[in-house]
Design a protein around this motif. Structure first.
Motif, mmCIF file in Angstrom:
data_model
loop_
_atom_site.group_PDB
_atom_site.id
_atom_site.type_symbol
_atom_site.label_atom_id
_atom_site.label_comp_id
_atom_site.label_asym_id
_atom_site.label_seq_id
_atom_site.Cartn_x
_atom_site.Cartn_y
_atom_site.Cartn_z
ATOM 1 N N VAL A 15 0.833 -1.200 0.000
ATOM 2 C CA VAL A 15 0.000 0.000 0.000
ATOM 3 C C VAL A 15 0.869 1.251 0.000
ATOM 4 O O VAL A 15 0.586 2.227 -0.714
ATOM 5 N N ILE A 16 1.947 1.241 0.772
ATOM 6 C CA ILE A 16 2.850 2.399 0.798
ATOM 7 C C ILE A 16 3.486 2.616 -0.566
ATOM 8 O O ILE A 16 3.571 3.759 -1.060
ATOM 9 N N LEU A 17 3.920 1.533 -1.219
ATOM 10 C CA LEU A 17 4.503 1.664 -2.556
ATOM 11 C C LEU A 17 3.473 2.178 -3.555
ATOM 12 O O LEU A 17 3.797 2.999 -4.431
ATOM 13 N N LEU A 18 2.228 1.729 -3.442
ATOM 14 C CA LEU A 18 1.165 2.224 -4.321
ATOM 15 C C LEU A 18 0.941 3.714 -4.113
ATOM 16 O O LEU A 18 0.809 4.474 -5.087
ATOM 17 N N ILE A 19 0.898 4.151 -2.863
ATOM 18 C CA ILE A 19 0.691 5.576 -2.579
ATOM 19 C C ILE A 19 1.841 6.408 -3.135
ATOM 20 O O ILE A 19 1.630 7.489 -3.716
ATOM 21 N N ILE A 20 3.064 5.931 -2.978
ATOM 22 C CA ILE A 20 4.221 6.657 -3.515
ATOM 23 C C ILE A 20 4.137 6.756 -5.033
ATOM 24 O O ILE A 20 4.378 7.822 -5.618
ATOM 25 N N THR A 21 3.764 5.661 -5.687
ATOM 26 C CA THR A 21 3.657 5.661 -7.149
ATOM 27 C C THR A 21 2.587 6.635 -7.627
ATOM 28 O O THR A 21 2.810 7.411 -8.574
ATOM 29 N N ILE A 22 1.427 6.618 -6.979
ATOM 30 C CA ILE A 22 0.346 7.526 -7.369
ATOM 31 C C ILE A 22 0.757 8.981 -7.128
ATOM 32 O O ILE A 22 0.517 9.863 -7.971
ATOM 33 N N ALA A 23 1.390 9.250 -5.989
ATOM 34 C CA ALA A 23 1.788 10.620 -5.658
ATOM 35 C C ALA A 23 2.824 11.151 -6.647
ATOM 36 O O ALA A 23 2.716 12.293 -7.130
ATOM 37 N N VAL A 24 3.818 10.328 -6.972
ATOM 38 C CA VAL A 24 4.856 10.770 -7.906
ATOM 39 C C VAL A 24 4.266 10.968 -9.304
ATOM 40 O O VAL A 24 4.562 11.967 -9.986
ATOM 41 N N SER A 25 3.412 10.054 -9.740
ATOM 42 C CA SER A 25 2.786 10.184 -11.056
ATOM 43 C C SER A 25 1.915 11.440 -11.118
ATOM 44 O O SER A 25 1.928 12.175 -12.122
ATOM 45 N N TYR A 26 1.151 11.682 -10.055
ATOM 46 C CA TYR A 26 0.309 12.880 -10.021
ATOM 47 C C TYR A 26 1.162 14.143 -10.042
ATOM 48 O O TYR A 26 0.835 15.118 -10.733
ATOM 49 N N GLY A 27 2.257 14.135 -9.295
ATOM 50 C CA GLY A 27 3.132 15.302 -9.283
ATOM 51 C C GLY A 27 3.748 15.579 -10.645
ATOM 52 O O GLY A 27 3.799 16.732 -11.085
ATOM 53 N N VAL A 28 4.188 14.532 -11.337
ATOM 54 C CA VAL A 28 4.763 14.717 -12.675
ATOM 55 C C VAL A 28 3.705 15.236 -13.636
ATOM 56 O O VAL A 28 3.972 16.130 -14.462
ATOM 57 N N THR A 29 2.482 14.711 -13.547
ATOM 58 C CA THR A 29 1.412 15.162 -14.430
ATOM 59 C C THR A 29 1.071 16.630 -14.195
ATOM 60 O O THR A 29 0.915 17.410 -15.144
ATOM 61 N N ARG A 30 0.958 17.023 -12.922
ATOM 62 C CA ARG A 30 0.653 18.416 -12.616
ATOM 63 C C ARG A 30 1.767 19.337 -13.093
ATOM 64 O O ARG A 30 1.496 20.422 -13.641
ATOM 65 N N TRP A 31 3.008 18.932 -12.880
ATOM 66 C CA TRP A 31 4.128 19.756 -13.324
ATOM 67 C C TRP A 31 4.139 19.901 -14.841
ATOM 68 O O TRP A 31 4.360 20.993 -15.378
ATOM 69 N N THR A 32 3.855 18.821 -15.547
ATOM 70 C CA THR A 32 3.828 18.871 -17.009
ATOM 71 C C THR A 32 2.711 19.776 -17.503
ATOM 72 O O THR A 32 2.907 20.587 -18.426
ATOM 73 N N ASN A 33 1.524 19.660 -16.918
ATOM 74 C CA ASN A 33 0.405 20.522 -17.321
ATOM 75 C C ASN A 33 0.706 21.985 -17.037
ATOM 76 O O ASN A 33 0.356 22.872 -17.827
ATOM 77 N N ARG A 34 1.375 22.251 -15.919
ATOM 78 C CA ARG A 34 1.708 23.637 -15.586
ATOM 79 C C ARG A 34 2.708 24.214 -16.581
ATOM 80 O O ARG A 34 2.588 25.377 -16.997
ATOM 81 N N VAL A 35 3.687 23.403 -16.985
ATOM 82 C CA VAL A 35 4.678 23.868 -17.973
ATOM 83 C C VAL A 35 4.000 24.137 -19.314
ATOM 84 O O VAL A 35 4.249 25.163 -19.966
ATOM 85 N N ASN A 36 3.108 23.247 -19.731
ATOM 86 C CA ASN A 36 2.401 23.438 -21.005
ATOM 87 C C ASN A 36 1.528 24.693 -20.957
ATOM 88 O O ASN A 36 1.451 25.452 -21.938
ATOM 89 N N SER A 37 0.842 24.915 -19.839
ATOM 90 C CA SER A 37 -0.008 26.095 -19.715
ATOM 91 C C SER A 37 0.826 27.365 -19.753
ATOM 92 O O SER A 37 0.436 28.377 -20.377
ATOM 93 N N ALA A 38 1.990 27.342 -19.103
ATOM 94 C CA ALA A 38 2.859 28.522 -19.114
ATOM 95 C C ALA A 38 3.358 28.817 -20.530
ATOM 96 O O ALA A 38 3.420 29.989 -20.943
ATOM 97 N N GLU A 39 3.695 27.788 -21.287
ATOM 98 C CA GLU A 39 4.168 28.016 -22.657
ATOM 99 C C GLU A 39 3.053 28.524 -23.552
ATOM 100 O O GLU A 39 3.275 29.399 -24.414
ATOM 101 N N GLU A 40 1.847 27.995 -23.380
ATOM 102 C CA GLU A 40 0.731 28.469 -24.200
ATOM 103 C C GLU A 40 0.382 29.909 -23.883
ATOM 104 O O GLU A 40 0.067 30.705 -24.789
ATOM 105 N N SER A 41 0.421 30.289 -22.606
ATOM 106 C CA SER A 41 0.135 31.673 -22.248
ATOM 107 C C SER A 41 1.233 32.617 -22.739
ATOM 108 O O SER A 41 0.957 33.768 -23.078
ATOM 109 N N ALA A 42 2.480 32.126 -22.800
ATOM 110 C CA ALA A 42 3.572 32.956 -23.292
ATOM 111 C C ALA A 42 3.442 33.240 -24.784
ATOM 112 O O ALA A 42 3.876 34.273 -25.276
ATOM 113 N N ARG A 43 2.824 32.283 -25.493
ATOM 114 C CA ARG A 43 2.623 32.498 -26.927
ATOM 115 C C ARG A 43 1.550 33.553 -27.201
ATOM 116 O O ARG A 43 1.561 34.218 -28.208
#
Length: 327
Positions: A299-327
């Motif tokens: 369960v701990i490994l599952l929580i770590i995997t979900i948390a890291v995946s969610y963090g990477v997804t949020r970071w990627t979406n934030r970078v994409n949004s920043a680039e689109e707004s810069a354009r």
């Protein structure tokens, strides 16, 4: 004689569609669409329940219970509720924390090399420089068709002194290498994973590159961009979604590191039974028969995997949004 005038019969006007009948029709259409969507999604939810929700629920349930023996251990075993005791035992176990550190180091080496290497190969094949492109793709993809256990056994043979032709060849050149030593065990495991999965991810990137509009590439050539600049500044940004997807799936699989170190234990003193969190779970369940501890670690490994995946997804979406707004 009185003349009679006939009044022409008028056609009956069609009844107007009322708001209530319109709403009924819309609800009926919505129910039909919902039913069709339910039928199409039913296999997915059935598989999700069977292969994910039920196992996760079972692991969570087992983690709250343990088999204890009363007195001095001579009485019969009984299952008792232990609450978060198993989670505390896992999180305070140095071997589990060491396994997390090992996997973190493995991810830091493996994920960038895998992503950049497979993308570079796909760009090289897409550039047209490589001849016999179909045969090159087949040769790069074939290692992925080899099961992970077989691949680990092959590389264990190549890493073992006394029987490895590679070590013998290096020994003739007065080069001594211990592929399963303290500082080389993780790079050796990374090498096995790269050999197995590099071609598969290359195919993913190559398929994404085929969808890049040719007129965009022609425009870059007209503007004077060379092959390297076109690959790095035109093609790579256009397949960013595929890069994120490959990096995400590579991260998820890397956190579950098990097969390669499990088989390399036979030839290495560095790789022990709790080398990674997945090996820790296997050891707790099948060597120590402590299913509560194994379930809590899962369960701990599952929580770590979900948390890291969610963090990477949020970071990627934030970078994409920043680039689109810069354009």
């Amino acid at each position: 004689m009185t003349a009679t005038t006939q009044v022409p019969a008028t056609a009956a006007a069609p009844p107007r569609e009322t708001d209530s009948s319109r709403r009924k029709a819309q609800r009926a259409a919505g129910r039909r669409r919902g039913g069709a969507a339910g039928v199409l999604m039913a296999p997915f939810f059935a598989l999700l329940t069977l292969v994910f929700l039920i196992p996760v629920g079972t692991a969570v349930w087992l983690s709250f219970f343990s088999d204890d023996q009363p007195g001095l251990g001579f009485g019969p075993e009984r299952t008792v509720f232990v609450g978060l005791r198993s989670y505390a035992a896992v999180l305070t176990d140095p071997s589990f924390l060491s396994g997390l550190g090992t996997v973190a180091l493995y991810c830091l080496i493996y994920i960038p090399v895998m992503t950049i290497g497979s993308l570079a190969l796909a760009l090289l094949l897409d550039s047209g420089v490589v001849r016999l492109r179909s045969w090159a793709q087949l040769g790069l993809f074939l290692p992925h068709a080899v099961p992970g256990i077989i691949a680990a056994l092959i590389w264990l043979y190549l890493y073992t002194p006394g029987i490895s032709p590679i070590i013998d060849l290096l020994g003739k050149a007065d080069i001594t290498v211990n592929f399963l030593g303290l500082h080389t065990a993780i790079p050796s495991i990374v090498n096995i994973a790269l050999w197995s999965n590099l071609g598969y991810n290359m195919v993913v990137f190559y398929a994404a590159l085929q969808a890049v509009p040719r007129e965009v590439l022609e425009a870059s050539v007209v503007d004077g961009a060379g092959p390297v600049r076109t690959a790095l500044q035109v093609k790579a940004p256009l397949v960013r979604s595929s890069i994120v997807m490959v990096a995400m799936f590579t991260l998820i699989w890397a956190l579950q590191l098990f097969t390669e170190p499990m088989l390399l234990r036979a030839g290495s003193q560095v790789v022990d039974a709790r080398f990674s969190p997945s090996m820790y779970i296997y050891d707790a369940a099948f060597s120590r028969n402590n299913y509560s501890l194994a379930a809590a670690a899962s369960v701990i490994l599952l929580i770590i995997t979900i948390a890291v995946s969610y963090g990477v997804t949020r970071w990627t979406n934030r970078v994409n949004s920043a680039e689109e707004s810069a354009r």
